[in-house]
Design an enzyme around this catalytic site. Structure first.
Site, mmCIF file in Angstrom:
data_model
loop_
_atom_site.group_PDB
_atom_site.id
_atom_site.type_symbol
_atom_site.label_atom_id
_atom_site.label_comp_id
_atom_site.label_asym_id
_atom_site.label_seq_id
_atom_site.Cartn_x
_atom_site.Cartn_y
_atom_site.Cartn_z
ATOM 1 N N GLY A 210 2.576 2.643 10.905
ATOM 2 C CA GLY A 210 3.518 3.809 10.802
ATOM 3 C C GLY A 210 4.197 4.313 12.032
ATOM 4 O O GLY A 210 4.830 5.418 12.014
ATOM 5 N N HIS B 88 -9.711 1.034 4.970
ATOM 6 C CA HIS B 88 -8.213 1.375 5.523
ATOM 7 C C HIS B 88 -8.515 2.040 6.760
ATOM 8 O O HIS B 88 -9.495 2.949 6.878
ATOM 9 C CB HIS B 88 -7.153 1.675 4.552
ATOM 10 C CG HIS B 88 -5.925 1.787 5.203
ATOM 11 N ND1 HIS B 88 -5.450 2.694 6.178
ATOM 12 C CD2 HIS B 88 -4.903 0.922 5.022
ATOM 13 C CE1 HIS B 88 -4.204 2.661 6.471
ATOM 14 N NE2 HIS B 88 -3.731 1.267 5.625
ATOM 15 N N GLY C 55 3.164 -1.312 4.382
ATOM 16 C CA GLY C 55 3.026 0.021 4.139
ATOM 17 C C GLY C 55 4.539 0.570 3.692
ATOM 18 O O GLY C 55 4.829 0.615 2.717
ATOM 19 N N GLY C 56 5.184 1.127 4.897
ATOM 20 C CA GLY C 56 6.397 1.958 4.305
ATOM 21 C C GLY C 56 7.400 1.045 3.574
ATOM 22 O O GLY C 56 8.321 1.453 2.828
ATOM 23 N N GLU D 192 -5.101 -4.883 10.460
ATOM 24 C CA GLU D 192 -4.161 -3.821 10.821
ATOM 25 C C GLU D 192 -4.282 -3.182 12.095
ATOM 26 O O GLU D 192 -5.018 -2.339 12.274
ATOM 27 C CB GLU D 192 -4.117 -3.060 9.558
ATOM 28 C CG GLU D 192 -5.525 -2.653 9.179
ATOM 29 C CD GLU D 192 -5.561 -1.359 8.540
ATOM 30 O OE1 GLU D 192 -4.490 -0.981 7.493
ATOM 31 O OE2 GLU D 192 -6.565 -0.545 8.280
ATOM 32 N N GLU E 111 -6.978 4.473 8.070
ATOM 33 C CA GLU E 111 -6.682 5.949 7.898
ATOM 34 C C GLU E 111 -7.880 6.471 7.375
ATOM 35 O O GLU E 111 -8.352 7.708 7.625
ATOM 36 C CB GLU E 111 -5.579 6.264 6.826
ATOM 37 C CG GLU E 111 -4.193 6.037 7.506
ATOM 38 C CD GLU E 111 -3.002 5.679 6.689
ATOM 39 O OE1 GLU E 111 -1.935 5.213 7.290
ATOM 40 O OE2 GLU E 111 -3.190 5.592 5.359
ATOM 41 N N SER F 224 3.516 -2.223 10.166
ATOM 42 C CA SER F 224 4.971 -2.119 10.347
ATOM 43 C C SER F 224 5.574 -3.674 10.109
ATOM 44 O O SER F 224 6.539 -4.016 10.804
ATOM 45 C CB SER F 224 5.564 -1.682 11.738
ATOM 46 O OG SER F 224 4.916 -0.358 11.957
ATOM 47 N N ASN G 203 0.882 -1.209 -0.118
ATOM 48 C CA ASN G 203 -0.092 0.126 -0.022
ATOM 49 C C ASN G 203 0.841 1.212 0.045
ATOM 50 O O ASN G 203 1.403 1.337 1.188
ATOM 51 C CB ASN G 203 -0.905 0.067 1.243
ATOM 52 C CG ASN G 203 -1.713 1.231 1.426
ATOM 53 O OD1 ASN G 203 -1.836 1.982 0.410
ATOM 54 N ND2 ASN G 203 -2.599 1.610 2.454
ATOM 55 N N TRP G 204 0.829 1.865 -1.065
ATOM 56 C CA TRP G 204 1.697 3.024 -1.157
ATOM 57 C C TRP G 204 1.266 4.234 -0.671
ATOM 58 O O TRP G 204 2.108 5.258 -0.537
ATOM 59 C CB TRP G 204 2.016 3.336 -2.864
ATOM 60 C CG TRP G 204 2.904 2.085 -3.382
ATOM 61 C CD1 TRP G 204 3.660 1.250 -3.115
ATOM 62 C CD2 TRP G 204 3.217 2.235 -4.776
ATOM 63 N NE1 TRP G 204 4.321 0.402 -3.890
ATOM 64 C CE2 TRP G 204 3.948 0.890 -5.078
ATOM 65 C CE3 TRP G 204 2.907 2.821 -6.076
ATOM 66 C CZ2 TRP G 204 4.343 0.625 -6.458
ATOM 67 C CZ3 TRP G 204 3.338 2.639 -7.149
ATOM 68 C CH2 TRP G 204 4.220 1.454 -7.241
ATOM 69 N N LYS G 205 0.049 4.344 -0.225
ATOM 70 C CA LYS G 205 -0.545 5.556 0.494
ATOM 71 C C LYS G 205 -0.440 6.593 -0.496
ATOM 72 O O LYS G 205 -0.295 6.577 -1.650
ATOM 73 C CB LYS G 205 -0.190 5.586 1.691
ATOM 74 C CG LYS G 205 -0.427 4.289 2.707
ATOM 75 C CD LYS G 205 0.107 4.532 3.880
ATOM 76 C CE LYS G 205 -0.411 3.322 4.754
ATOM 77 N NZ LYS G 205 -0.023 3.394 6.386
#
Length: 259
Positions: free
Chosen positions: A173, A95, A233-234, A167, A97, A212, A10-12
């Site tokens: 994050g 998601h 994610g990251g 999640e 967010e 993470s 997920n590149w957000k």
């Protein structure tokens, strides 16, 4: 039962056209022609077309969100029909967010899940609890309410056509990661609750962990009996970090298939 892991990036709200081209080129070089796990990336809307046109064949492309409506006066939204027409394979729904920052309700997320299925997209239903909810022992209640909203709208059989990603919000994050045992506990709960409704579907549906996940902890997480890959994610923003997780999935599948 052996389920094929999914490594989903997920590149957000990250990236550029240059980033997309470089990432797809690097993945094309690093990924073997045949893999025994599934790989997907989820770019922002405006980069979907570039990903679809440049990605390696073995990589699926997904969107990060979709509208609960087919079409109409809904400025700024993108429908499932549009995503399917573009060539998307998957889409994230609910998601954390979006649940928090955009105040998406369980009912709204359920409608989006249904819209994805309507147009042949595989929805990835994101569920999870906040730190306060975990500390007050509400994890199972929160997670099940998020899944129950989908079940109430479309039923257990249709839910089985999607993927569920657990999640924990407190581990997204933040650098914090649920232990493999904590992830397994929630995944096992989800699968057992689904099994009470449909044993076959519960055995087949893939449950991803998001929060993470990185190369250093991926194998331990994926080794849990009810963890079927990760929503990354990251660590999905550089090809090497993403491939480090993919290699752990490959290692696990090789060990499973040889045993």
């Amino acid at each position: 039962m052996s389920r094929t892991p999914i490594i989903a990036g997920n590149w957000k709200m990250h990236g550029s056209l240059t980033f997309v081209k470089e990432m797809m080129s690097e993945l094309a070089t690093m990924l073997p022609a045949k893999i025994n796990y599934d790989v997907a990336v989820f770019p922002v809307y405006i980069h979907l077309h570039e990903v679809i046109n440049t990605k390696p064949e073995q990589v699926w492309c997904g969107a990060q969100n979709l509208s609960e409506y087919d079409d109409g006066a809904v400025t700024g939204e993108v429908s499932g029909k549009m995503l399917a027409d573009l060539g998307c394979d998957m889409v994230l729904v609910g998601h954390s967010e979006r649940r928090v920052k955009s105040r998406e309700s369980n009912a709204e997320v359920a409608k989006k899940f249904a819209q994805a299925l309507k147009y042949g997209l595989t929805p990835v239903l994101c569920v999870g609890e906040s730190l306060v909810e975990r500390q007050s022992n509400q994890t199972f209640a929160v997670v099940w309410a998020q899944i129950q909203a989908v079940l109430s709208l479309i039923g257990v059989e249709q839910l089985g056509h999607g993927v569920i990603a657990y999640e924990p919000v407190w581990a997204i994050g933040t650098g914090e990661t649920a232990t493999a045992e904590q992830a397994q506990e929630v995944h096992q709960f989800i699968r057992s609750q689904l099994a009470a409704k449909d044993v076959t579907m519960a055995r087949q549906i893939r449950l991803l962990y998001g929060g993470s996940c990185k190369g250093s902890n991926a194998f331990e997480l994926f080794s849990m009996p009810d963890v079927d890959g990760g929503l990354i994610g990251g660590a999905s923003l550089t090809a090497e970090d993403f491939m480090a997780i993919c290699r752990e999935a490959k290692k696990l599948m090789n060990e499973t298939q040889s045993s």
